[in-house]
Design a protein around this motif. Sequence first.
Motif, PDB file in Angstrom:
ATOM      1  N   SER A  54       0.834  -1.193   0.000  1.00  0.00           N
ATOM      2  CA  SER A  54       0.000   0.000   0.000  1.00  0.00           C
ATOM      3  C   SER A  54       0.875   1.251   0.000  1.00  0.00           C
ATOM      4  O   SER A  54       1.917   1.294   0.635  1.00  0.00           O
ATOM      5  N   PRO A  55       0.443   2.293  -0.710  1.00  0.00           N
ATOM      6  CA  PRO A  55       1.178   3.567  -0.687  1.00  0.00           C
ATOM      7  C   PRO A  55       0.866   4.415   0.555  1.00  0.00           C
ATOM      8  O   PRO A  55       1.503   5.431   0.774  1.00  0.00           O
ATOM      9  N   ASP A  56      -0.117   3.992   1.332  1.00  0.00           N
ATOM     10  CA  ASP A  56      -0.506   4.753   2.523  1.00  0.00           C
ATOM     11  C   ASP A  56       0.709   4.932   3.450  1.00  0.00           C
ATOM     12  O   ASP A  56       1.347   3.954   3.812  1.00  0.00           O
ATOM     13  N   PRO A  57       1.014   6.175   3.816  1.00  0.00           N
ATOM     14  CA  PRO A  57       2.224   6.417   4.626  1.00  0.00           C
ATOM     15  C   PRO A  57       2.234   5.655   5.951  1.00  0.00           C
ATOM     16  O   PRO A  57       3.279   5.202   6.407  1.00  0.00           O
ATOM     17  N   LEU A  58       1.062   5.518   6.559  1.00  0.00           N
ATOM     18  CA  LEU A  58       0.989   4.780   7.822  1.00  0.00           C
ATOM     19  C   LEU A  58       1.407   3.331   7.603  1.00  0.00           C
ATOM     20  O   LEU A  58       2.207   2.767   8.353  1.00  0.00           O
ATOM     21  N   PHE A  59       0.910   2.734   6.521  1.00  0.00           N
ATOM     22  CA  PHE A  59       1.211   1.333   6.235  1.00  0.00           C
ATOM     23  C   PHE A  59       2.668   1.181   5.805  1.00  0.00           C
ATOM     24  O   PHE A  59       3.306   0.172   6.087  1.00  0.00           O
ATOM     25  N   ARG A  60       3.196   2.220   5.122  1.00  0.00           N
ATOM     26  CA  ARG A  60       4.620   2.153   4.737  1.00  0.00           C
ATOM     27  C   ARG A  60       5.487   2.167   6.001  1.00  0.00           C
ATOM     28  O   ARG A  60       6.498   1.476   6.059  1.00  0.00           O
ATOM     29  N   ASP A  61       5.077   2.937   6.993  1.00  0.00           N
ATOM     30  CA  ASP A  61       5.828   2.957   8.248  1.00  0.00           C
ATOM     31  C   ASP A  61       5.750   1.615   8.955  1.00  0.00           C
ATOM     32  O   ASP A  61       6.728   1.153   9.549  1.00  0.00           O
ATOM     33  N   PHE A  62       4.595   0.962   8.888  1.00  0.00           N
ATOM     34  CA  PHE A  62       4.477  -0.369   9.497  1.00  0.00           C
ATOM     35  C   PHE A  62       5.500  -1.311   8.852  1.00  0.00           C
ATOM     36  O   PHE A  62       6.100  -2.149   9.521  1.00  0.00           O
ATOM     37  N   THR A  63       5.668  -1.163   7.532  1.00  0.00           N
ATOM     38  CA  THR A  63       6.637  -2.007   6.813  1.00  0.00           C
ATOM     39  C   THR A  63       8.052  -1.733   7.322  1.00  0.00           C
ATOM     40  O   THR A  63       8.812  -2.663   7.597  1.00  0.00           O
ATOM     41  N   THR A  64       8.392  -0.453   7.445  1.00  0.00           N
ATOM     42  CA  THR A  64       9.721  -0.076   7.949  1.00  0.00           C
ATOM     43  C   THR A  64       9.953  -0.661   9.328  1.00  0.00           C
ATOM     44  O   THR A  64      11.033  -1.184   9.621  1.00  0.00           O
ATOM     45  N   GLN A  65       8.936  -0.558  10.194  1.00  0.00           N
ATOM     46  CA  GLN A  65       9.093  -1.082  11.553  1.00  0.00           C
ATOM     47  C   GLN A  65       9.435  -2.570  11.510  1.00  0.00           C
ATOM     48  O   GLN A  65      10.289  -3.048  12.246  1.00  0.00           O
ATOM     49  N   CYS A  66       8.760  -3.306  10.637  1.00  0.00           N
ATOM     50  CA  CYS A  66       9.041  -4.747  10.528  1.00  0.00           C
ATOM     51  C   CYS A  66      10.432  -4.997   9.986  1.00  0.00           C
ATOM     52  O   CYS A  66      11.170  -5.840  10.494  1.00  0.00           O
TER      53      CYS A  66
END
Lengths: 196, 227
Positions: A54-66
């Motif tokens: 997803s391009p959603d910034p919140l979801f991109r941050d979730f990816t980074t956290q993982c």
Amino acid sequence: SRVLQAFPLPSLPRKQPTVLVVCGPAQNGAIGLVCARHLRIFDYEPTIFYPKRSPDPLFRDFTTQCEKMDIPFLSYLPTEVQLINDAYNAVVDAVLGAEAEGGEGREPCAAILATLKHIRIPIVSLDVPSGWDAESGGSGGISPDVLVSLAAPKECARRFLGRQHFVAGRFLPYDVQKKFELNPPEYPGTECVVAL
Amino acid sequence: QEEAQAIDQELFTDYKFSVDQLMELAGLSCATAIAKAYPPSSFTTSEPTVLVVCGPGNNGGDGLVCARHLKMFGYLPTVYYPKRPSKPLFEALTTQCEKMDIPFLPEFPTEAAFIDELYGLVVDAIFGFSFKGGVREPFGSILSTLERVTVPIASIDIPSGWDVEKGKADGLQPDMLISLTAPKKAATHFAGRYHFLGGRFVPPALQDKYALNLPAYPGTDCVLQLT
């Protein structure tokens, strides 16, 4: 802010705590990412497959956290199901949620679901077994072992035949519960998950 | 104090956690710890009423989240929140509490005795680990009153008014401390009955990097009782 937590109860075997978390392109997938991160904190060894991000910034941050927590991201999902059965103890199905409309027909979800239908290890579905219609349920779709309904069970949960059904996401204010006549079960003590 | 700030910085900058995410997990830990130490049945008041005093920064935000979860756990929280940052996060947290029928007091009870009568527990969410320098009003008077309260006080992260490393011998003496992420130096001066650890979100790599040496949380619990 959508800071949901979905904690599937750790009924999984602990000695090789590998778990595959398959994340779809929308909110259900994002919840899967959050779930994977908490599984890592709980000392499981999650691996994520997240083909369409997803391009959603919140979801991109979730990816980074993982990623920063050293959770590996697979570049492809083996079609040879035995490889999945051998490598992992369970699969978390965070592919499609209640919002999906015909999403299961679109790639890569269709291919993922086709593979998941044949695996032998337990599947834990988040909110709605992916590919099922949120209301009428699915036939010929995946058969999860565990269903974690978020906030409240969806209509299709009536057709769930697996071993354990949990409700998680203890955040609904009472007026919302009443307004939508949700009658959720009582959560024990401070638990954020309740078994139905 | 610098280490705590450094860890926070890494969580926000490198790991891309949002303040919302960590505040939610922190506040939830606080409510959970409180529920374990002070179950509703243990209250001497007829209802499990709790006064949550929220300060002007992130510690106050933790308090708002805590109040909301206490309500979900069956307590009856009331919030006092005199200095509110005009940032969307805090406004949203306030709305969430208001929409859950959590009352916000227009003024702070003038006497410690009033607090003792009305509430079975006070949550101190005034100042946290970033606290430096003097205590500005209205918090000076609030802390003086709280120091005379006899019902238990649960402090979030640092007993408010304490020096973050050295403590404050003549300051607030809470019954419970919920240390977030890791206990701060001031915790060595904590003399209350219950010390819990909360904020179970520090990635293993960060724990190693800062040699936090945290004991293991039980199972999937988000709090750990240290004493």
